[in-house]
Each structure stands twice: as structure tokens, then as C-alpha cells.
Write an enzyme that holds these catalytic residues in place. Structure first.
Site, PDB file in Angstrom:
ATOM      1  N   ASN A   1     -30.729  28.224  89.594  1.00 48.52           N
ATOM      2  CA  ASN A   1     -30.725  26.968  89.727  1.00 48.52           C
ATOM      3  C   ASN A   1     -30.730  26.489  90.779  1.00 48.52           C
ATOM      4  OD1 ASN A   1     -30.343  24.335  89.038  1.00 48.52           O
ATOM      5  ND2 ASN A   1     -28.517  24.517  87.897  1.00 48.52           N
TER       6      ASN A   1
ATOM      7  N   LYS B   1     -30.645  23.568  92.013  1.00 49.81           N
ATOM      8  CA  LYS B   1     -30.319  22.024  91.959  1.00 49.81           C
ATOM      9  C   LYS B   1     -31.021  21.205  92.859  1.00 49.81           C
ATOM     10  CE  LYS B   1     -25.904  24.283  90.499  1.00 49.81           C
ATOM     11  NZ  LYS B   1     -24.378  24.248  90.110  1.00 49.81           N
TER      12      LYS B   1
ATOM     13  N   HIS C   1     -26.845  20.440  81.384  1.00 47.45           N
ATOM     14  CA  HIS C   1     -26.041  21.055  82.636  1.00 47.45           C
ATOM     15  C   HIS C   1     -24.977  20.346  82.742  1.00 47.45           C
ATOM     16  CE1 HIS C   1     -24.579  22.510  86.512  1.00 47.45           C
ATOM     17  NE2 HIS C   1     -25.487  23.632  86.296  1.00 47.45           N
TER      18      HIS C   1
ATOM     19  N   GLU D   1     -23.418  19.278  85.459  1.00 50.86           N
ATOM     20  CA  GLU D   1     -23.706  18.141  86.242  1.00 50.86           C
ATOM     21  C   GLU D   1     -24.380  16.869  85.962  1.00 50.86           C
ATOM     22  OE1 GLU D   1     -25.273  20.757  89.260  1.00 50.86           O
ATOM     23  OE2 GLU D   1     -23.022  21.708  89.410  1.00 50.86           O
TER      24      GLU D   1
ATOM     25  N   GLU E   1     -21.619  27.977  80.568  1.00 50.51           N
ATOM     26  CA  GLU E   1     -21.211  27.732  81.912  1.00 50.51           C
ATOM     27  C   GLU E   1     -19.921  27.067  81.824  1.00 50.51           C
ATOM     28  OE1 GLU E   1     -24.372  27.866  84.988  1.00 50.51           O
ATOM     29  OE2 GLU E   1     -24.296  25.820  84.133  1.00 50.51           O
TER      30      GLU E   1
ATOM     31  N   GLY F   1     -19.497  26.617  90.849  1.00 46.73           N
ATOM     32  CA  GLY F   1     -19.300  26.397  92.287  1.00 46.73           C
ATOM     33  C   GLY F   1     -18.093  26.576  92.991  1.00 46.73           C
TER      34      GLY F   1
ATOM     35  N   SER G   1     -20.461  30.832  89.152  1.00 41.39           N
ATOM     36  CA  SER G   1     -20.015  31.738  90.418  1.00 41.39           C
ATOM     37  C   SER G   1     -20.640  33.079  90.318  1.00 41.39           C
ATOM     38  CB  SER G   1     -18.392  31.740  90.442  1.00 41.39           C
ATOM     39  OG  SER G   1     -18.090  30.469  90.888  1.00 41.39           O
TER      40      SER G   1
HETATM   41  P1  PGA Z   1     -22.833  28.420  90.732  1.00 38.16           P
HETATM   42  O1  PGA Z   1     -23.422  27.314  89.714  1.00 38.16           O
HETATM   43  O2  PGA Z   1     -23.503  29.455  90.464  1.00 38.16           O
HETATM   44  O3  PGA Z   1     -22.976  27.820  92.012  1.00 38.16           O
HETATM   45  O4  PGA Z   1     -21.409  28.361  90.354  1.00 38.16           O
HETATM   46  C1  PGA Z   1     -24.048  27.723  88.252  1.00 38.16           C
HETATM   47  C2  PGA Z   1     -24.889  26.665  87.696  1.00 38.16           C
HETATM   48  O5  PGA Z   1     -24.245  25.411  87.825  1.00 38.16           O
HETATM   49  O6  PGA Z   1     -25.823  26.578  87.128  1.00 38.16           O
END
Ligand code: PGA
Length: 249
Positions: free
Chosen positions: A11, A13, A97, A99, A167, A173, A212
Site C-alpha cells: 500500500n 498510500k 483503511h 487512515e 490492521e 507506521g 509495521s
Molecule cells: P505500515 O502501514 O506497514 O507502514 O505500518 C500498513 C498500512 O497502513 O496498511
């Protein structure tokens, strides 16, 4: 023992520009010379979907959108429909997601409408669910996830191909990941919920872990029997990080 075939989704983003296509080439070449049983998917920003689809050609990488609008077309400035994603080369779409839920205030009901849109356009949705740290510490993680699943999955989901991505919000992150037992337990709870909701005859959906995932923990996570793959954010942005996740052994 090799890791069983998994679904590994990068992803991106809101990262990436046309110049990144040259970064993509070593990944595509590697996948061609060293084929993997895993299913590899990249979710770039919308403007890159079509050029990436052309760059990939027949090579074994699928494309996903990161979101879509519930409607197919209309006066929705700034939005992109599932049909447009499909037209630009996507075969999957990430929905719900954290976010989107947090920064864009997306409700479960809206996300359910987006899943309907994905099915209408023939896209496979990857529905993201996850609890906050406060919810985990309060012991309500499973309840929260079950509520998100119930609210965001229209009833027709049971008869379509779909994927769930678990998640934990506090792991995205941050470099933090849950213990293996906690990942296993949540994935088992999601699997049990899906069986109760759609019946055990429904096609088994992959349940991905996200938050992560990186080269150093990919093997341990992808080996967990309940884990159907990984949704990778930051570590999918560099081929040097993403390849060791794909080839983790
Ligand atoms: P990350 O993000 O691997 O940077 O923690 C995962 C995601 O938001 O899908």
C-alpha cells in the site's frame, strides 16, 4: 518448510510519481526470474494505476485502488469510482483503511456502500479493520473488530471474492506489532465471525495482517497458520525492503 502461498499487498498510500516506475522494474524482473507462489498486489495512488498497469504488462503483479466512491459516476469533485479504478487496471481495492476512517471520518455504513461499489465494478475488496490501543487495553479489541465487520460488510459479500486485512491502528507506521499469539487469536476470531455470518460453505477469505510488517518480522508473521498474507505500507515503498518480504523464508 516453505511459507504457504500468501497474498502480499503493498500500500503506497500518497507516495509515488511517474519517476518511480523505474524503481518498479527491478521488482518486476525479480518476480519474473524467481517466480513465487504468493499473490503480489501493489496499491499506488490513482494517477499511477494506468502507467503501472502498462509497465507490468503480463507480469505477475496485480493492482489495487486505495479507496473508491460508492457511486459509479457523477458530481463528486475529487472522488474516483470503482469503475474508474477497474478501467485504469486495478482488480482489487483497499476499503476502510484506518487512515480513511480517521482522517476522512468514514463510517462503517459508508464503507459497506463502497464494498457494494467494488462488487458492482468487479473489483475484489480488501476490507481493513483494526482497534486502537485504548480499545485493546480496555479488552474490547474483538468486540470492536466484530462491530466493524458487521457494519462494513453488505450481505452479498459472502458470495463474492473478498479479503479482510486486520490492521491494529496502533501498529500502523509505528514499528510496533502485536504478539504472534494476539495476531493468531484475532485472525481466528475474524474467521469464526465470518463463518457465523456467511456460513462455513462461503469461500474462505484470506485474512491479512497489516501494521509495521518489515523484512525482519515478515517470515514470523507470514508463517502464522491463521495469517493469509500481509498488507504492507512503509516497507512496500522501496524494492530493497519489499523484495525480502516477498521472499521471506
Ligand atoms: P505500515 O502501514 O506497514 O507502514 O505500518 C500498513 C498500512 O497502513 O496498511
Amino acid at each position: 518448510m516453505p511459507i504457504a502461498p500468501r497474498l502480499i499487498v503493498g500500500n503506497w498510500k500518497m507516495n509515488g510519481q511517474l519517476a518511480w516506475l523505474s524503481e518498479l522494474e527491478p521488482l518486476l524482473t525479480q518476480l519474473q526470474t524467481q517466480p513465487t507462489d504468493h499473490r503480489i498486489v501493489l496499491a499506488p495512488p490513482v494517477p499511477l494505476l494506468w502507467p503501472m498497469s502498462k509497465a507490468i504488462g503480463g507480469r505477475p503483479v496485480a493492482l489495487a485502488g486505495q479507496d473508491c466512491h460508492p457511486e459509479a459516476a457523477g458530481a463528486f469533485t475529487g472522488d474516483v469510482s470503482a469503475e474508474m479504478l477497474q478501467d485504469a487496471g486495478a482488480t482489487l481495492v483497499i476499503l476502510g483503511h484506518s487512515e480513511r476512517r480517521t482522517l476522512h471520518g468514514e463510517s462503517d455504513a459508508l464503507i459497506a456502500d463502497k464494498l457494494r461499489a467494488a462488487f458492482r465494478a468487479g473489483l475484489e475488496p480488501i476490507l481493513c479493520v483494526g482497534e486502537t490501543l485504548a480499545e485493546r487495553q480496555a479488552g474490547s479489541a474483538v468486540t470492536i473488530i466484530e462491530l466493524q465487520l458487521l457494519g462494513s460488510m453488505p450481505v452479498e459479500t459472502g458470495s463474492k471474492p473478498f479479503t479482510i486485512a486486520y490492521e491494529p491502528v496502533w501498529a500502523i507506521g509505528t514499528g510496533l506489532t502485536p504478539d504472534a499469539e494476539d495476531i493468531q487469536a484475532m485472525h481466528a476470531a475474524i474467521r469464526a465471525w465470518l463463518a457465523r455470518r456467511f456460513g462455513s460453505t462461503a469461500k474462505p477469505a484470506p485474512i491479512l495482517y497489516g501494521g509495521s510488517v518489515k523484512p525482519s518480522n515478515a517470515s514470523a508473521i507470514l508463517r502464522l497458520p491463521e495469517v493469509g498474507g500481509a498488507l504492507v505500507g512503509g516497507a512496500s515503498l522501496k524494492t530493497a525492503d519489499f523484495l525480502p518480504i516477498i521472499y521471506a523464508d
